[in-house]
Each structure stands twice: as structure tokens, then as C-alpha cells.
Design an enzyme around this catalytic site. Structure first.
Site, short mmCIF file in Angstrom:
data_model
loop_
_atom_site.label_atom_id
_atom_site.label_comp_id
_atom_site.label_asym_id
_atom_site.label_seq_id
_atom_site.Cartn_x
_atom_site.Cartn_y
_atom_site.Cartn_z
CB CYS A 53 5.02 -5.19 -1.16
SG CYS A 53 4.65 -3.64 -0.30
CG ASN B 294 4.08 -1.78 4.75
OD1 ASN B 294 4.13 -1.51 5.94
ND2 ASN B 294 3.00 -2.30 4.22
CB CYS C 281 2.72 0.54 -3.77
SG CYS C 281 3.58 2.11 -4.03
NE ARG C 282 4.63 -4.34 -4.88
CZ ARG C 282 5.78 -4.96 -5.08
NH1 ARG C 282 5.83 -5.99 -5.91
NH2 ARG C 282 6.87 -4.56 -4.46
CB SER C 283 2.02 -5.14 1.52
OG SER C 283 2.81 -4.09 1.99
CG ASP D 153 7.52 -1.90 -7.22
OD1 ASP D 153 6.68 -1.01 -7.00
OD2 ASP D 153 8.66 -1.91 -6.73
P1 4NP Z 1 5.67 -1.42 -2.76
O1 4NP Z 1 6.27 -0.37 -3.83
O2 4NP Z 1 6.76 -2.45 -2.54
O3 4NP Z 1 4.50 -1.98 -3.48
O4 4NP Z 1 5.33 -0.62 -1.54
C1 4NP Z 1 7.49 0.30 -3.63
C2 4NP Z 1 7.53 1.43 -2.87
C3 4NP Z 1 8.72 2.12 -2.68
C4 4NP Z 1 9.87 1.64 -3.26
C5 4NP Z 1 9.84 0.47 -4.02
C6 4NP Z 1 8.64 -0.20 -4.20
N1 4NP Z 1 11.08 2.32 -3.10
O5 4NP Z 1 12.09 1.91 -3.70
O6 4NP Z 1 11.13 3.33 -2.36
#
Ligand code: 4NP
Length: 159
Positions: free
Chosen positions: A9, A12, A14-16, A126
Site C-alpha cells: 500500500c 505500510n 494500515c492496509r498492507s 485508504d
Molecule cells: P496505508 O495508509 O497506505 O494503508 O498504510 C496510509 C498511511 C499513512 C499515510 C498514507 C496512507 N501517510 O500519508 O502518512
């Protein structure tokens, strides 16, 4: 391990890591945890070394899955040498991965939700800037895709 899967994602956190934890739990349920290796990474490196987001940890824990020990890292071109499946959570992640993909990669690079049978949805949204319900939705989508992914692994690699 004869098969390896990398979930990707943006951050790294939340989703992945949620996908990694849930898929690993599913592998354990069917006794394939020593056959299929799992990992996750982010296209961005801002959270390198950090545990998953607290909301992702509690949403997974409510379904009996502990992702608190996972640590974030950034995806690298060399990951394409190490993984049979490189699975993106959304189209932005996929295009970043396509740019990184070496010529000789013979594995599967695709959207994770391409493996979900019962939804037309292609993106795992997201949840970072939203509320707790976003994390529940992520888990629901991941559960569906994990089942289809397992079937694909069995068909391509384990028959
Ligand atoms: P992820 O979510 O891609 O599912 O881990 C996010 C976590 C942090 C950020 C963006 C998306 N960020 O911009 O810090």
C-alpha cells in the site's frame, strides 16, 4: 517456502499489514503457513520501522489477528526477485509498482482485489484520514480477496 506474497500500500501501516496479518491467519487455518511466505511494504518510506496504525491494530485484534509486531518498510525493486505475487491495494500503488518492476519479473503484479470473487470493487480505500469504520471496510474487502488469492496459489503452484 515455495510461494511468496508481498502486499503493498502507500504507508505500510494500515492496509498492507492488515492484509499480511489476515492472509497469514488464513494460511495457518489451512496448514499452509510453512508453504506460503508473506510480507508487506509501502510505496512510500515515511513510516519505515513503525508498527501499524493503532486503529489497524485494534480492528485486526477484534477479529483475532495480532498485527502489532509488524514493522513498516519501503518496497524496493529487489522485492520483485523475492516474491511470486506483488499485490497492490489501489491503482496508485499499482502504477508505482509497475514503474519499479524489472523486465524479467515473471510473477503476478496486480490489484489485490482482482482476486475477490464477489465484489466489483477494485480499490482497497485508504483509511488513514477517515474513521474507524474505514478499517472495518478494509478488513471486509481483504477477507474476500484473501480467499480468492489462496485459490489462485493452490491452482498455480500447489497442484
Ligand atoms: P496505508 O495508509 O497506505 O494503508 O498504510 C496510509 C498511511 C499513512 C499515510 C498514507 C496512507 N501517510 O500519508 O502518512
Amino acid at each position: 517456502m515455495s510461494v511468496s506474497v508481498l502486499f503493498v500500500c502507500l504507508g505500510n501501516i494500515c492496509r498492507s499489514p492488515t492484509a499480511e496479518g489476515l492472509f497469514k491467519a488464513q494460511l495457518e487455518k489451512v496448514g499452509l503457513e510453512d508453504v506460503v511466505a508473506t510480507d508487506s511494504a509501502g510505496t512510500g518510506g515515511w513510516h519505515t520501522g513503525n508498527p501499524p496504525d493503532k486503529r489497524a491494530i485494534s480492528a485486526a485484534a477484534e477479529r483475532g489477528i495480532d498485527i502489532s509486531v509488524l514493522r513498516a518498510r519501503q518496497v524496493q525493486a529487489v522485492d520483485f526477485d523475492r516474491f511470486d505475487y506483488v499485490l497492490a491495494m489501489d491503482s496508485a500503488n499499482l502504477s508505482d509498482l509497475q514503474a519499479l518492476r524489472p523486465e524479467g519479473f515473471t510473477g503476478q503484479l496486480s490489484l489485490f482485489l482482482d482476486y475477490a470473487q464477489d465484489t466489483a470493487q477494485t480499490q482497497v480505500p485508504d483509511p488513514y484520514y477517515g474513521g474507524d469504520e474505514g478499517f472495518e471496510h478494509v478488513l471486509d474487502l481483504i477477507e474476500q480477496a484473501a480467499e480468492g488469492l489462496l485459490a489462485d496459489i493452490r491452482q498455480r503452484h500447489l497442484t
